[in-house]
Design a protein around this motif. Structure first.
Motif, PDB file in Angstrom:
ATOM      1  N   GLU A   4       0.833  -1.203   0.000  1.00  0.00           N
ATOM      2  CA  GLU A   4       0.000   0.000   0.000  1.00  0.00           C
ATOM      3  C   GLU A   4       0.865   1.251   0.000  1.00  0.00           C
ATOM      4  N   LEU A  96      -4.043  -2.163  -5.903  1.00  0.00           N
ATOM      5  CA  LEU A  96      -4.093  -2.432  -4.462  1.00  0.00           C
ATOM      6  C   LEU A  96      -5.114  -1.548  -3.749  1.00  0.00           C
ATOM      7  N   THR A  99      -8.778  -2.713  -4.758  1.00  0.00           N
ATOM      8  CA  THR A  99      -9.203  -3.973  -4.132  1.00  0.00           C
ATOM      9  C   THR A  99      -9.354  -3.814  -2.618  1.00  0.00           C
ATOM     10  N   ALA A 100      -8.447  -3.074  -2.000  1.00  0.00           N
ATOM     11  CA  ALA A 100      -8.566  -2.832  -0.551  1.00  0.00           C
ATOM     12  C   ALA A 100      -9.812  -2.008  -0.244  1.00  0.00           C
ATOM     13  N   THR A 103     -12.916  -4.267  -0.661  1.00  0.00           N
ATOM     14  CA  THR A 103     -12.989  -5.211   0.461  1.00  0.00           C
ATOM     15  C   THR A 103     -13.445  -4.516   1.736  1.00  0.00           C
ATOM     16  N   GLY A 119     -14.884   1.296  -4.076  1.00  0.00           N
ATOM     17  CA  GLY A 119     -13.546   0.836  -4.412  1.00  0.00           C
ATOM     18  C   GLY A 119     -12.956   1.611  -5.574  1.00  0.00           C
ATOM     19  N   VAL A 157     -13.473  -8.329  -7.093  1.00  0.00           N
ATOM     20  CA  VAL A 157     -13.488  -8.513  -5.635  1.00  0.00           C
ATOM     21  C   VAL A 157     -14.906  -8.807  -5.152  1.00  0.00           C
ATOM     22  N   GLU A 167     -10.754 -14.073   0.606  1.00  0.00           N
ATOM     23  CA  GLU A 167     -10.522 -12.646   0.353  1.00  0.00           C
ATOM     24  C   GLU A 167      -9.248 -12.422  -0.460  1.00  0.00           C
ATOM     25  N   LEU A 168      -8.217 -13.211  -0.183  1.00  0.00           N
ATOM     26  CA  LEU A 168      -6.954 -13.067  -0.900  1.00  0.00           C
ATOM     27  C   LEU A 168      -7.133 -13.311  -2.390  1.00  0.00           C
ATOM     28  N   THR A 171      -8.456 -10.172  -3.958  1.00  0.00           N
ATOM     29  CA  THR A 171      -7.428  -9.129  -3.966  1.00  0.00           C
ATOM     30  C   THR A 171      -6.398  -9.375  -5.063  1.00  0.00           C
ATOM     31  N   ALA A 175      -6.536  -7.104  -8.371  1.00  0.00           N
ATOM     32  CA  ALA A 175      -5.396  -6.205  -8.568  1.00  0.00           C
ATOM     33  C   ALA A 175      -4.648  -6.550  -9.850  1.00  0.00           C
TER      34      ALA A 175
END
Length: 197
Positions: A4, A96, A99-100, A103, A119, A157, A167-168, A171, A175
């Motif tokens: 990040e 990043l 997607t963060a 989420t 997002g 996502v 979740e991974l 991401t 991404a």
């Protein structure tokens, strides 16, 4: 967090370079660098009712963009020459952050379509604020495939969460899709269609 922060450095550098081109003073360069890096995350948190915004509660999120802005101010000719590396870092940062942001929005219980928009806003918001402060039409509204790439990653996502995938997975795949679309758009010089004159 390291990834990040790398994305924040890229966003801050783009804001700082825009400020240098606009002939702003050192304070203006740092402010524009921080606005570009943190603006999207602050928008995300305000839309989700997170007060104060996450990036304003953790010193690395403030220090890294500020130092990046100072670096650009003092070494802008050298930074400008790293154009390809900056574009790659910006694409990774966008992936990043998008997607963060998606989420985080899903974790706050908002509907999937709202999470996708939040997002996307997290990814493009800082650059849009940068352009508004420079009295320009935001670049995401007039050229390059940027917002579309961000929205595509956000949708991945949301779909992954809807399917119950880890979740991974969302991401990484989201991404990767954002980065791929951005790099292809830069390489092929793709732009969204505009009205014919």
């Amino acid at each position: 967090m390291v990834l990040e922060l790398i994305g924040l450095v890229a966003f801050a550098a783009s804001g700082g370079l825009a400020a240098v081109r606009a002939r702003l003073d050192v304070f203006g360069v740092v402010v524009l660098a921080m606005t570009t890096a943190l603006g999207g995350g602050i928008m995300r948190d305000l839309l989700l009712g997170v007060h104060p915004p996450t990036t304003l509660r953790s010193w690395p999120y403030l220090l890294v963009p500020a130092l990046s802005g100072l670096l650009v101010f003092w070494a802008h000719p050298q930074v400008a020459r790293l154009r390809v590396a900056m574009q790659l870092a910006d694409a990774v940062g966008l992936g990043l952050v998008v997607t963060a942001g998606t989420t985080t929005a899903l974790q706050h219980g908002v509907p999937a379509y709202t999470a996708c928009l939040i997002g996307m806003t997290a990814g493009i918001g800082g650059g849009a604020l940068r352009d508004v402060l420079l009295r320009e039409i935001p670049m995401v509204l007039r050229k390059e495939i940027y917002a579309v790439a961000a929205l595509a990653g956000a949708v991945v996502v949301a779909v992954g969460a809807w399917l119950g995938l880890p979740e991974l997975w969302g991401t990484v795949v989201g991404a990767t899709l954002v980065v791929t679309i951005r790099l292809l758009a830069l390489w092929r010089r793709w732009n969204a269609p505009v009205p014919k004159a």
